[in-house]
Design an enzyme around this catalytic site. Structure first.
Site, short mmCIF file in Angstrom:
data_model
loop_
_atom_site.label_atom_id
_atom_site.label_comp_id
_atom_site.label_asym_id
_atom_site.label_seq_id
_atom_site.Cartn_x
_atom_site.Cartn_y
_atom_site.Cartn_z
N THR A 1 43.47 -9.55 1.16
CA THR A 1 44.91 -9.74 1.02
C THR A 1 45.36 -11.08 1.57
OG1 THR A 1 45.30 -7.35 1.12
CG2 THR A 1 47.17 -8.77 1.63
N THR B 1 41.29 -6.19 4.82
CA THR B 1 41.40 -5.26 5.94
C THR B 1 40.75 -3.90 5.69
OG1 THR B 1 43.59 -4.53 5.19
CG2 THR B 1 43.50 -6.34 6.80
N ASP B 2 40.52 -3.52 4.43
CA ASP B 2 39.99 -2.18 4.16
C ASP B 2 38.62 -1.96 4.79
OD1 ASP B 2 42.24 -1.50 2.76
OD2 ASP B 2 41.32 -1.58 0.78
#
Length: 321
Positions: A12, A86-87
């Site tokens: 992101t 971030t996942d």
């Protein structure tokens, strides 16, 4: 002057939102051209990947590991920063923490809002990560995760919210430190643990989550001949319904390593209860307890141990450290 390697992997932090509110990758990472208001540092930037973090594999993590080792051993870098989606950020961070000896700072960061969204946090988090990487107190702390003015240990940090910018938290322990406008403050030191230098990260190690009324039929669906290990998210302090426990015994008889963690957000898995399916019975049967890590990290640790050639006794010591 500190020389810092910045590796961009996508996520992101490198993406943009379109007119419909959909977030998508950019052809060029906007973080590469971001202005970092810090003096007396040399930043060397590389776009090593441009991938959403659900696309990151263990092979990508190995590439990062080898790049960092070369940077420190052959290219005189004083530290490194990695931007990442971030996942799966916590998994990449923990993989690197388990495979690179402690010393020069390695700091991972990301963003919860894409580069052109209102209130984007990407550039600020990148600046914060670089500040931590050049700080002398960041040495010998393992891989650090820095977002939202907090410094976390790769071993314990986890993503706790789907969209909130304070998503990264450390259950039970709390953050290692924080950033203010002018200072970097560490509260405590993460405990040292064993690192293993692996050249591969292969292995079929699924994660199974326990639940009320679990009969263990899901274990019948597993092809034992293709299984390298298993991680079980157990109930409470580390317990299973008795029927589910019975289904694990054939795996144990074939010396397939089984690692147990708790499905609870806080606390430590340990063998406390002595009833059928309780933690004591599970441990006595050969199931390993992995304290203070979640299931996704226990899986990585087990795969690293297997690829390092550890046999069951050594693997148990490694997992329980």
């Amino acid at each position: 002057m500190k020389k810092i390697l910045v590796l961009h992997t996508g996520g992101t932090i490198s993406m943009a939102e379109d007119a419909n509110g959909h977030v998508h990758p950019n052809a060029e990472n906007p973080m590469v051209s971001a202005t970092i208001p810090l003096d007396n540092i040399e930043l060397v930037t590389e776009d090593i990947f441009n991938l959403p973090s659900p696309h990151i594999t263990l092979d990508h993590m190995l590439v990062l590991k080898e790049r960092l080792i070369r940077a420190f051993n052959e290219e005189s870098f004083d530290g490194a920063v990695i931007t990442h989606g971030t996942d799966t950020l916590e998994e990449t961070a923990y993989f690197l923490d388990l495979t690179i000896p402690r010393g020069k700072p390695i700091v991972m960061t990301g963003a919860m809002r894409s580069s052109n969204e209102l209130g984007t946090d990407g550039i600020y988090n990148l600046l914060s990560a670089i500040r931590v990487a050049i700080n002398n107190d960041s040495r010998n702390r393992g891989v650090l995760v820095v977002l939202n003015d907090e410094i976390h240990s790769a071993r314990y940090v986890t993503k706790t919210h789907t969209t909130n910018i304070s998503t990264f938290q450390t259950p039970t322990h709390g953050p290692l430190g924080l950033l203010t406008k002018n200072r970097i403050i560490y509260f405590h030191q993460d405990t040292e643990h064993q690192q293993l230098n692996v050249e591969s990260a292969k292995g079929k190690v699924p994660i199974i989550k326990a639940y009320a009324g679990m009969t263990g039929e899901i274990f019948d669906m597993i092809d034992i001949d293709r299984l390298d290990g298993l991680v079980v998210e157990a109930l409470g302090a580390g317990n299973l319904p008795p029927q589910a426990y019975e289904k694990l015994k054939p795996l144990l008889s074939q010396e397939i390593p089984i690692v147990l963690v708790s499905r609870c957000f806080n606390g430590i898995a340990e063998p406390v209860y002595s009833y059928e399916g309780g933690g004591q019975a599970l441990q006595e049967s050969g199931i390993m307890f992995a304290p203070e890590v979640n299931s996704q990290k226990a899986r990585l640790k087990l795969i690293i141990g297997i690829n390092a050639g550890l046999k069951l006794a050594s693997l148990k010591s490694f997992m329980e450290n």
